[in-house]
Design a protein around this motif. Structure first.
Motif, short mmCIF file in Angstrom:
data_model
loop_
_atom_site.label_atom_id
_atom_site.label_comp_id
_atom_site.label_asym_id
_atom_site.label_seq_id
_atom_site.Cartn_x
_atom_site.Cartn_y
_atom_site.Cartn_z
N LEU A 176 -45.04 78.57 50.57
CA LEU A 176 -44.61 78.76 49.19
C LEU A 176 -45.65 78.22 48.22
O LEU A 176 -45.92 78.80 47.17
N ALA A 220 -47.40 80.39 45.34
CA ALA A 220 -47.41 80.06 43.93
C ALA A 220 -48.79 80.28 43.34
O ALA A 220 -48.96 80.91 42.30
N VAL A 279 -50.11 83.30 40.61
CA VAL A 279 -50.88 82.95 39.40
C VAL A 279 -52.17 83.75 39.38
O VAL A 279 -52.57 84.31 38.34
N SER A 334 -53.25 86.31 36.47
CA SER A 334 -54.46 86.20 35.67
C SER A 334 -55.33 87.43 35.83
O SER A 334 -55.97 87.87 34.89
N LEU A 394 -56.54 89.56 32.69
CA LEU A 394 -57.97 89.48 32.37
C LEU A 394 -58.73 90.76 32.67
O LEU A 394 -59.81 90.97 32.14
N THR A 398 -64.58 82.87 36.22
CA THR A 398 -63.16 83.21 36.28
C THR A 398 -62.85 83.88 37.61
O THR A 398 -61.84 83.59 38.24
N PHE A 458 -42.04 75.53 43.10
CA PHE A 458 -42.74 76.79 42.96
C PHE A 458 -42.97 77.12 41.49
O PHE A 458 -44.09 77.41 41.07
N ALA A 497 -45.39 74.62 39.88
CA ALA A 497 -46.79 74.86 40.25
C ALA A 497 -47.32 76.08 39.52
O ALA A 497 -48.44 76.08 39.01
N THR A 498 -46.48 77.12 39.46
CA THR A 498 -46.91 78.33 38.77
C THR A 498 -47.25 78.04 37.32
O THR A 498 -48.31 78.42 36.82
N LEU A 527 -50.52 76.01 37.04
CA LEU A 527 -51.75 76.73 37.33
C LEU A 527 -52.00 77.84 36.33
O LEU A 527 -53.15 78.11 35.99
N ALA A 528 -50.92 78.44 35.86
CA ALA A 528 -51.11 79.45 34.82
C ALA A 528 -51.82 78.80 33.65
O ALA A 528 -52.75 79.37 33.07
N PHE A 534 -55.52 78.40 34.41
CA PHE A 534 -56.27 79.66 34.34
C PHE A 534 -56.46 80.12 32.92
O PHE A 534 -57.51 80.62 32.55
N ALA A 553 -60.02 80.71 31.53
CA ALA A 553 -60.40 82.05 31.11
C ALA A 553 -60.73 82.04 29.62
O ALA A 553 -61.63 82.75 29.17
#
Lengths: 510, 781
Positions: free
Chosen positions: A178, A182, A186, A190, A194, A217, B765, B768-769, B772-773, B776, B780
């Motif tokens: 899991l 996750a 993500v 992205s 992007l 990236t 979950f 973490a999402t 990390l989002a 990023f 970015a």
């Protein structure tokens, strides 16, 4: 007929097992044989349709998606219900469609404690839907859904029908995967936001090939996918869930885990990570290569230290998947082809080894290597099959395992032009050393379990019988395929090669 | 021709025999052995016919090219030299399209050029046939001219190559991996050797292993072995060689461990397989290097032509040679990877004769001979005085012979003798005496198989013991047939005139080109000659010692020994006769004043040795009378000293020398411990890997990696609990209750699951999402 297959073939193989599981819901729990039969019928039906698909597949055009289904699904985020089959998916779909019915047949008289075939068989069928779905999905969100669908049934299988340490093992498996998922989602998101075109359509993303995404990236996004897929493979150092999960899982769980689940990770690299993010792939390739080779040696050493047969086979998976990842890391046609072949070969061979381990456990009620011995006397045919599978597993030419190993080693001699040749050649030599260690742990295992004379404990045990009819039926197709693929590697390479060249072209920008 | 293009039938037939024996063997009256015997007999007949076809094939070639050479010679020697350097396009007429890229490209050039120059003169024509740019112009013209004067050598043998696509690789299948047969003198002669020894061993085994607990399996594996060996011999591509190479290895494993109930036997089998695996690393890497060096081709023909014509850099060839030598060291029992071969004697004796003396162990020799341009150029064999191949071979030849001297077990004597003789062959290849190596392979197969089968015959009589020192003795009178065949084979092995070993060993010694009056050798390998001579002396000595213990003195075993039956003695007689006479197949052109007519001399060489673009231009040492007399004297001395010691009770100072002299004691201890290689490999290296190293890896796994994982897991649970208790209780709880209800309806067991944990992971979950989002988006942005 062809029209029907074009439109419905992939949908049927994906969802027929699920339909089977739903039908089982309405059958009372006590009708155990009905449940087993239903599972065999449902997965068997999927196999028949898969065979029809294989017969109608255009092998000259294996590089493009066929039997395409393209329906609107979640228009809000531009995600479609897209299924397709090409040279990368086909071998894995075929193997999944074959292995699941065999597992179902094996379950006829091998339902592990605490019984309840209804739930057990239903989980197997749900698993099949998840696995086949993952291999044919051509939309990232759809892929992700199927990818996650696989997780729960396996969690329950280990957690309910597993060995004494099942709770720890199942939670570890769940947590680890899991966590990877996750990071993967993500990465997918992205990528969506992007990339030049906001879509989850994998065909488009392959074509874009990371267009408009800065190199840094790309590297970061690839990192997210690396965690998601790498844990599933599993790559060193994220492999520690595997020995526990395998050792505790019921035989059927181990077989499916080894044969199919691990391939979801390597498949993800080939299908998604490499072509979508070429520059990321090129940056990560040396790291993947090094980790792969560490995995080969480390897994082999781990095997040598094990005292439990099943745990040993589990560790051998770490080593074998290392060869697959090494092939992928070279970013060459030889490497990707080797990886695809390695996936199928490992699925058949290690699946077979887990079947045997399960059957030995049924007879001896232990898998402790030093208590076994003389299997060739107690159950000669079982002993022969173990020897055969060990030989296949150590990469004997003429059997399937060789074609995953040697081309991977060969490809490392000359990796893609942008990669460091000296590094990969070093990796090649170390990987070749891994083949020696593989022979070492497998033959040592074989010597201790099959050669010699049975210990007093088991010498006259009436429970130790030779291979039963059910076992023959569920094993024979895998055994035959191991030989056939060994002598006719073109059965796989013909299919994978056109698709592999597409991946290589995308990943190296050539 | 038909037989040359259809040689695939031989391995296919034996493979079929293997399958049939496995499936039906146990139900047949003779338990499957009849299938094996019939199949291998057909194979033997086919190999004879194939040999005949090949003889016709090259003889028709020779007449054509001699005709052509005569024409060219008429136009002057300069032109002749030029002509010789040009590749003869007709040489590859029998190579099927797609089996060799180099040949295919050459053929394309030929057709286009021919069209343009159809009216051109002969000379232009021959020049126009040069395919593209090849480096043959770099060869010194003198070599060509001198060959032209000899009146032969411009004949080119035409290998008959057939292949099928095995699988495609690369863009549009740019690389095609093929499987097929490459038939030339080398493979045809090897077909003969394998099938005749296999046939005799099959016949012998029907008596020898009669009543064995796994009689059917034994014959099945003999068939599989023969099939694999023939497959290897006929290899058209290097990848096919690897497959055959490993398959014979696995048959060897299965047959060494034939009586696997006893641990020493299975230990020996494992040792053989694992030692060979070490060498196989070299094989895999070496073939990989060659594949890329030959511009992505596995075709043996391509690799050979490119290596011979200098299109592959010297460094790559050297690297590939060194890697492949590792493979040769393991498979052909060369120092320092020879240790498995003596242990392999744990298998049934006919297996030792077939696999561990006559055929499988020469696979390494065959491999070097097959890819000879690689080694010849890579190791710069010509004009040199030392190289790795020669050193490995000569060392093995000498030290192997020493080891044979201290063995009590007659099979071990023969095993070390095999190690030593294989060393002779490797040395021959190392010094450029290609034909001598093949010839010795041929003669050695005959007399060594005879010796092994003879040892089996004695053990059959003496209660399955192989201990010649304690259980044999005086068998001369009891087993006359075994005795005489053993004597003849021993004479051949020791190199006694005029038995076969004399001729082949002498060719090797002459090939080192370093004795007084040597002519025509490729280099001057003085050290190798010295080591080989010592080895030859040792050979004569240890065999004489063995003969004493086996056949002379008083019988020391128990029971009544008896001569073996005809199924055992007939193969012995056949092999001993062959071992006596096959040496005449390759008589030198002249011995001093006697010159032999053309139909008698160097027949073997003409039959076996390739001439043409895919083979280096090697020269042949001529027969050297002083050397022949010297080597005979050495062998004679090797026989004489043990004779005096054992028969006459002479040489008193040598008796119990090791008890009186410290140096002799050390020497004997070293020999008895086999130079401590076994200790080094088994106890030190394997022990370290299996013990501390593997345990360390496992400890790292459990106490470092898993500790981290468990730590993270516990942390996650705590976080999850925190989130659960404080934030998400109601929302998640609702979902969990719904899931729990479904689960309990599905299957009663699921209810007992700790479904509470799931929610925590779900929470993790999403956490973490989200985290990390954020990362990023920042990255970015």
């Amino acid at each position: 007929m062809t029209d029907f297959l074009d439109n419905w073939g992939l949908i049927l193989i994906t969802f027929l097992p699920l339909v089977g599981a739903l039908v089982m819901m309405v059958v009372p729990k006590e009708a155990e044989d009905t449940h087993k039969a239903l599972a065999i019928v449902a997965s068997g039906a999927a196999l028949v349709i898969t065979i029809l698909l294989l017969a109608n597949f255009d092998y000259d055009d294996a590089g493009t998606l066929q039997f395409l289904v393209d329906k609107e699904w979640i228009p809000l985020i531009n995600s479609g219900f897209i299924l397709g089959l090409d040279g990368i998916s086909l071998p894995l779909v075929a193997m999944t469609a074959l292995v699941v019915p065999l597992v179902a047949i094996y379950s006829w008289n091998h339902i592990p404690e605490p019984g309840n075939p209804k739930a057990f068989m239903a989980l197997i069928l749900i698993l099949e839907t998840g696995m086949i779905g993952s291999f044919v999905a051509q939309d990232l969100i759809l892929f992700f859904v199927f990818f996650e669908v696989v997780l729960l049934p396996m969690y329950f299988m280990i957690g309910v029908w597993g060995g004494p340490e099942r709770k720890y093992a199942s939670i570890k498996f769940f947590l680890y995967t899991l966590f990877g998922s996750a990071l993967m989602i993500v990465a997918f998101l992205s990528l969506y936001f992007l990339s030049a075109e906001q879509t989850f359509d994998m065909r488009v993303l392959t074509e874009l090939g990371g267009l408009d995404i800065a190199r840094t990236t790309q590297i970061l996004i690839f990192g997210g996918m690396f965690m998601g897929f790498g844990i599933k493979v599993p790559m060193f150092p994220f492999h520690t869930w595997l020995p526990d999960a395998h050792t505790q899982a019921p035989t059927q769980g181990s077989v499916i885990l080894a044969a199919v689940l691990l391939k979801l990770g390597t498949y993800g690299f080939v299908r998604i990570a490499l072509p979508f993010l070429p520059e990321g792939a090129q940056w990560w390739a040396p790291i993947i290569g090094v980790l792969a080779v560490i995995g080969i040696i480390y897994g082999a050493l781990g095997c040598l230290a094990q005292s439990d047969m099943k745990r040993l086979i589990a560790f051998s998976s770490v080593a074998h998947m290392g060869f697959v990842m090494l092939g992928i890391a070279t970013l060459t046609d030889f490497g990707i082809n080797a990886a695809m072949f390695g996936m199928v070969a490992h699925g058949l061979i290690t699946g077979m080894l887990f079947f045997i381990a399960g059957s030995i456990k049924d007879r001896y009620h232990t898998l402790e290597i030093k208590r076994l011995g003389g299997l060739l006397i107690s159950a000669p045919r079982l002993g022969w099959i173990l020897g055969f599978s060990s030989m296949a597993s150590l990469g004997l030419p003429g059997l399937a395992g060789f074609w995953g190993e040697f081309p991977a080693i060969l490809s490392a001699y000359q990796p893609a032009p942008m990669l460091n040749e000296a590094l990969f050649r070093t990796l090649m030599v170390i990987a070749a050393l891994g083949t020696v260690l593989a022979a070492g742990y497998l033959l040592w295992l074989y010597q201790r379990t099959a050669f010699g004379t049975p210990s007093e404990e088991f010498a006259d045990d009436p429970e130790i019988t030779d291979v039963s009819t059910i076992e023959w039926i569920s094993w024979a197709p895998m055994l035959v395929l191991i030989v056939v693929l060994g002598f006719l590697p073109s059965l796989i390479f013909d299919v994978t090669n056109p698709a592999a060249t597409v991946v290589v072209a995308a990943a190296t920008g050539s | 021709m038909w037989f040359l293009t259809h040689t695939w039938i031989l391995p296919a037939l034996m493979a079929l025999s293997f399958v049939l024996i496995l499936l039906f063997g146990k139900r047949l009256p003779r338990k499957g052995s009849e299938i094996g015997v019939v199949a291998v007999a057909i194979c033997f007949a086919l190999s004879l016919v194939t040999a005949g076809s090949w003889w016709n094939h090259i003889n028709s070639d020779h007449s054509e090219s001699e005709h052509a050479a005569g024409e060219t010679l008429g136009t002057g020697s300069a032109v002749a030299a030029e002509h010789l350097e040009e590749p003869d396009p007709a040489a590859f007429d029998d190579v099927q399209d797609g089996c060799s890229r180099v040949v295919d490209e050459g053929a394309v050039g030929e057709h286009t050029e021919e069209a343009g120059h159809s009216e051109g003169s002969d000379e232009e024509h021959s020049l126009a046939l040069t395919p593209g740019e090849n480096a043959s112009g770099t060869a010194p013209p003198a070599a060509g001219a001198s060959q032209a004067e000899e009146g032969e050598g411009h004949a080119t043998t035409k290998p008959v190559v057939r292949c099928a696509q095995w699988f495609p690789m690369g863009l549009e299948g740019s690389t095609t991996i093929t499987v097929g047969t490459m038939v030339d003198g080398q493979s045809v002669f090897m077909l003969f050797v394998v099938s005749i020894i296999s046939l005799l061993v099959h016949i012998y085994s029907t008596d020898y292993v009669n009543g064995d607990r796994r009689y059917t399996h034994y014959f099945a594996f003999l068939s599989l072995f023969t099939a694999s060996m023939l497959f290897f011999v006929l290899s058209q591509s290097t990848i096919q060689m690897i497959v055959g190479w490993e398959l014979v290895g696995v048959c060897s494993f299965a047959l060494i461990g034939h009586w696997w109930e006893e641990k020493p036997n299975s230990d020996a089998a494992l040792k053989a397989f694992l030692t060979n695996r070490v060498g196989d690393m070299g094989l895999l890497i070496g073939m990989t290097v060659l594949y890329f060096a030959a511009d992505r081709s596995f075709s043996i023909l391509d690799i050979n032509i490119m290596a011979a014509e200098g299109e592959i850099s010297h460094g790559l060839l050297l690297l590939a040679s060194c890697c492949l030598i590792a493979a040769v060291m393991s498979k052909s029992g060369q120092f320092i990877l020879h240790t498995w071969l003596p242990d392999a004697m744990a298998g049934p004796t006919p297996v030792s004769a077939l696999i561990h003396a006559a055929t499988m162990v020469v696979a390494g020799i065959y491999l070097v001979a097959r890819l000879y341009p690689v080694f010849f150029e890579g190791l710069s064999i010509a004009g040199s005085s030392v190289n790795l191949l020669a050193v490995v071979g000569a060392t093995t030849a000498m030290f192997g012979a020493f080891l044979a001297f201290v063995q009590k077990d007659v099979k071990k004597v023969l095993a070390y003798s095999t190690v030593s003789q294989l060393g002779f062959m490797v040395t021959a290849l190392g010094v450029g005496a290609w034909t001598a190596a093949m010839f010795h392979l041929f003669t050695h197969a005959m007399f060594k198989a005879c010796l092994f089968l003879g040892a089996g015959s004695m053990s059959h009589a003496c209660h399955h013991s192989f201990n010649m020192v304690d259980d044999y003795g005086g068998l001369r009178k009891i087993m006359p047939r075994t005795f005489w065949t053993f004597i003849i084979a021993t004479g051949a092995l020791a190199g006694i005139f005029p038995l076969s070993g004399f001729w082949s060993k002498d060719e090797i010694l002459a090939g080192t080109g370093s004795f007084v009056g040597a002519e025509g050798a490729n280099g001057t390998y003085h050290v190798m000659l010295a080591m080989l001579v010592i080895g030859a002396f040792g050979t004569a000595a240890y065999m004489t010692r063995a003969i004493w213990y086996c056949f002379f003195g008083e019988y020391r075993g128990h029971g009544e020994p008896h001569e073996s039956g005809p199924r055992i003695t007939i193969p012995l007689i056949v092999l001993a006769s062959l071992g006596a006479v096959v040496g005449f197949l390759n008589l030198p052109k002249e011995i001093g004043p006697i010159s032999f007519p053309e139909s008698l001399h160097t027949q073997f060489e003409q039959f076996v040795e390739p001439v043409g673009r895919y083979f280096p231009e090697i020269s042949h040492a001529s027969f050297n009378i002083p050397l022949a007399l010297f080597s005979l004297a050495v062998a004679g001395l090797g026989v004489l000293l043990p004779y005096l010691y054992y028969w006459k009770g002479g040489l008193a100072p040598l008796r119990n020398l090791s008890e009186r002299n410290a140096l002799a004691r050390v020497g004997k201890t070293v020999l008895v411990n086999k130079y401590y290689f076994d200790w080094l490999y088994t106890d030190v290296i394997t022990g370290f890997v299996k013990g501390p190293l593997a345990r360390a890896a496992n400890w790292f796994n459990a106490h470092v990696l898993d500790a981290i994982v468990n730590g993270v897991g516990k942390g996650a649970v705590l976080t999850g609990r925190f989130v659960y208790d404080n934030i998400d209780q109601e929302v998640v709880d609702g979902a969990v209750n719904a899931a729990g209800t479904t689960a309990s309806e599905t299957g009663g067991v699921l209810r007992h699951l700790q479904s509470g944990r799931i929610q925590q992971y779900a929470a993790l979950f999403f956490a973490a999402t989200a985290l990390l989002a954020g990362v990023f988006v920042v990255a970015a942005g």
